[in-house]
Design a protein around this motif. Structure first.
Motif, PDB file in Angstrom:
ATOM      1  N   TYR A  84      14.738  -1.902  -5.190  1.00 29.21           N
ATOM      2  CA  TYR A  84      13.466  -2.617  -5.088  1.00 29.21           C
ATOM      3  C   TYR A  84      12.918  -2.553  -3.663  1.00 29.21           C
ATOM      4  CZ  TYR A  84      10.471  -6.701  -4.339  1.00 29.21           C
ATOM      5  OH  TYR A  84       9.447  -7.529  -3.962  1.00 29.21           O
ATOM      6  N   ASN A  85      13.766  -2.845  -2.682  1.00 33.48           N
ATOM      7  CA  ASN A  85      13.331  -2.835  -1.283  1.00 33.48           C
ATOM      8  C   ASN A  85      12.886  -1.441  -0.839  1.00 33.48           C
ATOM      9  OD1 ASN A  85      13.597  -5.583  -0.607  1.00 33.48           O
ATOM     10  ND2 ASN A  85      15.794  -5.352  -0.310  1.00 33.48           N
ATOM     11  N   GLU A  86      13.600  -0.420  -1.265  1.00 31.51           N
ATOM     12  CA  GLU A  86      13.221   0.951  -0.909  1.00 31.51           C
ATOM     13  C   GLU A  86      11.851   1.313  -1.484  1.00 31.51           C
ATOM     14  OE1 GLU A  86      16.446   3.388  -2.295  1.00 31.51           O
ATOM     15  OE2 GLU A  86      17.768   2.786  -0.632  1.00 31.51           O
ATOM     16  N   LYS A  87      11.625   0.985  -2.748  1.00 33.41           N
ATOM     17  CA  LYS A  87      10.340   1.297  -3.390  1.00 33.41           C
ATOM     18  C   LYS A  87       9.198   0.501  -2.761  1.00 33.41           C
ATOM     19  CE  LYS A  87      11.968   2.813  -7.912  1.00 33.41           C
ATOM     20  NZ  LYS A  87      11.944   2.565  -9.372  1.00 33.41           N
ATOM     21  N   LEU A  88       9.445  -0.772  -2.482  1.00 30.38           N
ATOM     22  CA  LEU A  88       8.415  -1.606  -1.862  1.00 30.38           C
ATOM     23  C   LEU A  88       8.108  -1.116  -0.445  1.00 30.38           C
ATOM     24  CD1 LEU A  88       6.501  -3.976  -2.150  1.00 30.38           C
ATOM     25  CD2 LEU A  88       8.354  -5.489  -1.394  1.00 30.38           C
ATOM     26  N   ASP A  89       9.144  -0.758   0.298  1.00 30.78           N
ATOM     27  CA  ASP A  89       8.931  -0.201   1.646  1.00 30.78           C
ATOM     28  C   ASP A  89       8.047   1.039   1.586  1.00 30.78           C
ATOM     29  OD1 ASP A  89      10.486  -2.152   2.838  1.00 30.78           O
ATOM     30  OD2 ASP A  89      12.281  -0.886   3.014  1.00 30.78           O
ATOM     31  N   LYS A  90       8.277   1.884   0.589  1.00 32.17           N
ATOM     32  CA  LYS A  90       7.494   3.116   0.456  1.00 32.17           C
ATOM     33  C   LYS A  90       6.038   2.804   0.128  1.00 32.17           C
ATOM     34  CE  LYS A  90       7.335   7.738  -1.285  1.00 32.17           C
ATOM     35  NZ  LYS A  90       6.256   8.095  -0.414  1.00 32.17           N
ATOM     36  N   ILE A  91       5.798   1.882  -0.787  1.00 33.30           N
ATOM     37  CA  ILE A  91       4.427   1.491  -1.136  1.00 33.30           C
ATOM     38  C   ILE A  91       3.700   0.995   0.113  1.00 33.30           C
ATOM     39  CG2 ILE A  91       3.033  -0.221  -2.378  1.00 33.30           C
ATOM     40  CD1 ILE A  91       5.178  -0.096  -4.626  1.00 33.30           C
ATOM     41  N   ILE A  92       4.362   0.123   0.855  1.00 32.00           N
ATOM     42  CA  ILE A  92       3.736  -0.475   2.042  1.00 32.00           C
ATOM     43  C   ILE A  92       3.503   0.565   3.127  1.00 32.00           C
ATOM     44  CG2 ILE A  92       4.120  -2.097   3.949  1.00 32.00           C
ATOM     45  CD1 ILE A  92       5.521  -3.926   1.845  1.00 32.00           C
ATOM     46  N   SER A  93       4.505   1.386   3.426  1.00 35.80           N
ATOM     47  CA  SER A  93       4.328   2.362   4.507  1.00 35.80           C
ATOM     48  C   SER A  93       3.278   3.405   4.140  1.00 35.80           C
ATOM     49  CB  SER A  93       5.658   3.032   4.863  1.00 35.80           C
ATOM     50  OG  SER A  93       6.145   3.803   3.796  1.00 35.80           O
TER      51      SER A  93
END
Length: 143
Positions: A84-93
């Motif tokens: 979840y954190n990896e996917k959310l980090d990617k969306i945000i970056s």
């Protein structure tokens, strides 16, 4: 004396007559810059809205998956959280970098038209995080 007055009058008419198209052109350039800034800001807001929706859906799915886990199944819980954190980090970056490039490009173009603009940072919530995103605001218009 009359020749002198007429000469000054015609010189003034000539100067103001030639100057008017320049002023009109400057106003047209400012209008182009303002229009470009508005267009870019609208595109930024649309992209941010889609990214927020995507982040919210990701969070909802994550929370649903966590509920499905049995109590004490920590290994799977940690893997779900990490994913979840990896996917959310990617969306945000991705959205941060994309909007920053859009703003930088538009700010540079607006400067060519005599309009000074800058990023106007806005706090946006993506799922369980808040991030500063950068629409554009006009600082100064040079005549």
């Amino acid at each position: 004396m009359l020749k002198k007055v007429l000469s000054i009058f015609f010189t003034a008419v000539l100067i103001f007559g030639l100057g008017s198209p320049a002023f009109a052109n400057e106003e047209k350039d400012v209008a182009k810059a303002v229009s470009l800034i508005e267009k870019t800001n609208n595109e930024i807001y649309e992209k941010v809205e889609k990214a927020v929706e995507k982040a919210d859906k990701l969070q909802a799915q994550y929370l649903e998956d966590i509920k499905k886990l049995q109590e004490g199944d920590t290994g799977t819980h940690e893997k779900l959280t990490q994913k979840y954190n990896e996917k959310l980090d990617k969306i945000i970056s991705d959205i941060y970098e994309e909007t920053l490039k859009m703003s930088d490009k538009t700010i540079a173009k607006a400067a060519e038209y005599g309009v000074i603009a800058e990023c106007s940072w806005v706090l946006v919530r993506f799922a369980d995080r808040e991030v500063w995103i950068d629409p554009i605001r006009i600082v100064k218009i040079y005549p």
